[in-house]
Design a protein around this motif. Structure first.
Motif, short mmCIF file in Angstrom:
data_model
loop_
_atom_site.label_atom_id
_atom_site.label_comp_id
_atom_site.label_asym_id
_atom_site.label_seq_id
_atom_site.Cartn_x
_atom_site.Cartn_y
_atom_site.Cartn_z
N UNK A 1 0.82 -1.22 0.00
CA UNK A 1 0.00 0.00 0.00
C UNK A 1 0.85 1.27 0.00
N UNK A 2 2.18 1.08 0.10
CA UNK A 2 3.11 2.21 0.05
C UNK A 2 4.37 1.75 -0.72
N UNK A 3 5.28 2.64 -1.05
CA UNK A 3 6.50 2.24 -1.76
C UNK A 3 7.28 1.18 -1.01
N UNK A 4 7.88 0.27 -1.77
CA UNK A 4 8.69 -0.81 -1.20
C UNK A 4 10.17 -0.49 -1.42
N UNK A 5 10.97 -0.76 -0.40
CA UNK A 5 12.41 -0.51 -0.48
C UNK A 5 13.17 -1.83 -0.32
N UNK A 6 13.96 -2.16 -1.32
CA UNK A 6 14.87 -3.31 -1.23
C UNK A 6 16.24 -2.77 -0.84
N UNK A 7 16.80 -3.27 0.24
CA UNK A 7 18.11 -2.81 0.71
C UNK A 7 19.19 -3.81 0.31
#
Length: 315
Positions: A30-36
């Motif tokens: 439901x919000x931006x996804x961050x791959x670290x």
């Protein structure tokens, strides 16, 4: 009547977290996804994670990006994921060391159960490499040369699993490294600039100079011989040391199974594409998908195996 009302109220309170969890999973993301990615851009885990992020954005309509946070042998990026919520919006792309040697060495600011695997997807094509004109072509010849000549080693840090494997091989085969140093990126320039005579790195980082003939491989730290270098024997063939290393996607413990399943579904599709297969073919990387209890077992088994390697490093 009052008892019934109280029981209903209690049941509603118990059910509320479950309804919330199911709702969150249904709306994911439901919000931006961050791959670290806890390494600099350009290596295999970075390239493949970017493919997964791109496909996630295309499929869900929500932004998904890769953030590179190098430093500390992967610890800085892993610590960032450890501080995230268990909502699947922050996903770590972690090499085995983060869940094994760093924990065992006591230099990780997180616990063994901080993360849960979504899936393991990469068998790294780690290699020992040298300049093409180096007077040795394999582990045995390197050992013989090092007895009377200085040979420096470049690696990714003392808690990096491939580093420990390399030092174990050196001790077993009587390779005398006169010096060694850790680099965030062991690439063609590390050898060309004379920063190291032999480097422990992945084929992706030195692919250009392998193809140009400027660099040669002495051994691969892989289960099978590399498709791009079938004449180069594995470290297992040359020394009997069989341990390899992998990369996977991890989320904060407590992330719902539905969200993990959704991430897994998208990742599997991305890794089955022709572009992913092409990366495997050109680099020799093993690209696959192992999730659930099987992934948990891989982590647990390698955690136990890493104990022996770290004990050796402390000797």
């Amino acid at each position: 009547m009052k008892k019934i009302i109280k029981l209903c109220a209690v049941a509603a309170l118990v059910a509320a977290p479950l309804v919330s969890s199911v709702s969150a999973a249904a709306d994911y993301p439901n919000r931006p996804v961050k791959f670290v990615v806890p390494w600099p851009p350009g290596d295999l885990e970075d390239i493949l994670t970017r493919m997964i992020a791109e496909d996630m954005a295309n499929e869900t309509g929500k932004p998904a990006s890769v953030v590179n946070k190098p430093g500390g042998g992967g610890i800085i990026g892993a610590a960032d994921v450890s501080r995230a919520r268990a909502d699947g919006l922050t996903i770590g792309s972690f090499v085995a060391d983060i869940l094994t040697t760093h924990l065992l060495a006591g230099n990780a600011p997180y616990e063994k159960d901080t993360f849960e695997p979504v899936g393991i997807f990469l068998d790294y094509p780690f290699v020992l490499a040298a300049k093409a004109d180096a007077p040795y072509n394999n582990v045995k010849e390197l050992a013989e040369y090092s007895q009377n000549n200085k040979v420096s080693l470049g690696h990714f840090g003392y808690q990096a699993l491939p580093t420990a494997i390399t030092f174990k091989a050196a001790a077993q085969e009587n390779i005398n490294f006169s010096s060694d140093a850790a680099f965030d990126a062991n690439d063609c320039s590390t050898l060309a600039n004379g920063d190291a005579d032999v480097i422990n790195t992945t084929t992706q980082l030195i692919l250009a100079c392998i193809n140009s003939g400027e660099v040669k491989l002495l051994a691969s730290l892989t289960r099978d011989r590399l498709s791009i270098a079938p004449d180069v024997a594995t470290l297992n063939e040359q020394t009997g040391i069989s341990q390899t290393t992998w990369n996977g996607l991890f989320v904060k413990k407590g992330t719902s199974q539905e969200i993990k399943d959704r991430i897994s579904e998208i990742a599997q599709k991305a890794l089955a594409t022709d572009r992913a297969k092409e990366i495997g073919a050109t680099t020799g990387a093993g690209i696959f998908w192992v999730s659930g209890p099987a992934a948990e077992k891989v982590v647990a088994d390698d955690y136990d195996a890493a104990k022996g390697l770290l004990a050796f490093m402390k000797e």
